[in-house]
Design a protein around this motif. Structure first.
Motif, PDB file in Angstrom:
ATOM      1  N   ASN A 126       0.810  -1.226   0.000  1.00 16.00           N
ATOM      2  CA  ASN A 126       0.000   0.000   0.000  1.00 16.00           C
ATOM      3  C   ASN A 126       0.841   1.273   0.000  1.00 16.00           C
ATOM      4  O   ASN A 126       0.293   2.373  -0.002  1.00 16.00           O
ATOM      5  N   GLY A 127       2.155   1.127   0.057  1.00 13.41           N
ATOM      6  CA  GLY A 127       3.024   2.303   0.036  1.00 13.41           C
ATOM      7  C   GLY A 127       3.259   2.915   1.408  1.00 13.41           C
ATOM      8  O   GLY A 127       3.900   3.963   1.531  1.00 13.41           O
ATOM      9  N   GLY A 128       2.765   2.263   2.470  1.00 10.33           N
ATOM     10  CA  GLY A 128       2.905   2.825   3.806  1.00 10.33           C
ATOM     11  C   GLY A 128       4.236   2.493   4.478  1.00 10.33           C
ATOM     12  O   GLY A 128       4.614   3.142   5.464  1.00 10.33           O
ATOM     13  N   LYS A 129       4.911   1.482   3.992  1.00 11.79           N
ATOM     14  CA  LYS A 129       6.201   1.087   4.572  1.00 11.79           C
ATOM     15  C   LYS A 129       7.200   0.798   3.458  1.00 11.79           C
ATOM     16  O   LYS A 129       6.808   0.408   2.345  1.00 11.79           O
ATOM     17  N   LYS A 130       8.464   0.936   3.787  1.00 10.32           N
ATOM     18  CA  LYS A 130       9.522   0.603   2.828  1.00 10.32           C
ATOM     19  C   LYS A 130      10.392  -0.511   3.400  1.00 10.32           C
ATOM     20  O   LYS A 130      10.436  -0.710   4.623  1.00 10.32           O
ATOM     21  N   LEU A 131      11.077  -1.206   2.516  1.00  8.04           N
ATOM     22  CA  LEU A 131      11.899  -2.346   2.933  1.00  8.04           C
ATOM     23  C   LEU A 131      12.926  -1.936   3.997  1.00  8.04           C
ATOM     24  O   LEU A 131      13.244  -2.718   4.886  1.00  8.04           O
TER      25      LEU A 131
END
Ligand code: SF4
Length: 175
Positions: free
Chosen positions: A144-149
């Motif tokens: 959903n674009g709320g977190k990044k790796l």
């Protein structure tokens, strides 16, 4: 035969799942030419044509193919490592033989689902260092674009390099 041999070069405990192993095996021949065809025939493949790397799963096993080697995480045992290596060799050779009936795919595949990303995460339930309750919740946030790796510190720890490389490829289509 296109690929003559596949030789296991290292075996180590799996970092993701206890009692499983990870291994690395070397190809006797460069498989670069077959990668776009494998990308076409393997339904769950994630492929980077420029980087020459293709990731896929076989049941729970996490498989990453490079031109001259393969890495596998979550294998069951050393016997399973040999069986999986033989399966990979057969898959590559069959795909090569069938290539005239296959349309190669050079671009990346569709967006990965949270479940696909989850399979490659460390799966340390309860760790919560990313701020999420579970790795699956983290994977859903990534889609959903709320977190990044970068927000999962565990995957960046030593020993997870192979999983990290595959995850980077996978999530690169999310941006
Ligand atoms: S920090 Fe990483 S390993 Fe820990 S719960 Fe989050 S995604 Fe899972």
């Amino acid at each position: 035969m296109f690929l003559n041999d596949i030789e296991i070069t290292s075996v180590a405990p799996c970092i993701v799942v206890p009692n499983r192993i990870r291994f690395r095996a070397r190809f006797s021949d460069d498989i670069t030419a077959v990668l776009p065809y494998l990308n076409a025939v393997i339904k769950n493949a994630v492929y980077n044509h420029e980087g020459k790397v293709l990731s896929m799963t076989k049941d729970e096993r996490l498989i990453t193919l490079y031109p001259q080697e393969v890495t596998v995480a979550k294998a069951l045992s050393e016997d399973d490592a040999h069986e999986t290596s033989a399966w990979i060799k057969e898959l590559i050779n069959k795909t090569y033989v069938d290539r005239e009936n296959t349309e190669p795919i050079y671009e990346k595949r569709s967006r990965p689902t949270p479940l696909v990303i989850y399979g490659w995460l460390p799966q340390k339930t309860g760790c919560r260092r990313c701020g999420e309750q579970t790795c699956l919740a983290f994977a859903a946030q990534m889609v959903n674009g709320g977190k990044k790796l970068e927000e999962c510190p565990v995957i960046w720890e030593p020993g997870n390099e192979d999983l990290l490389e595959s995850l980077k490829e996978m999530v690169s289509v999310l941006v």
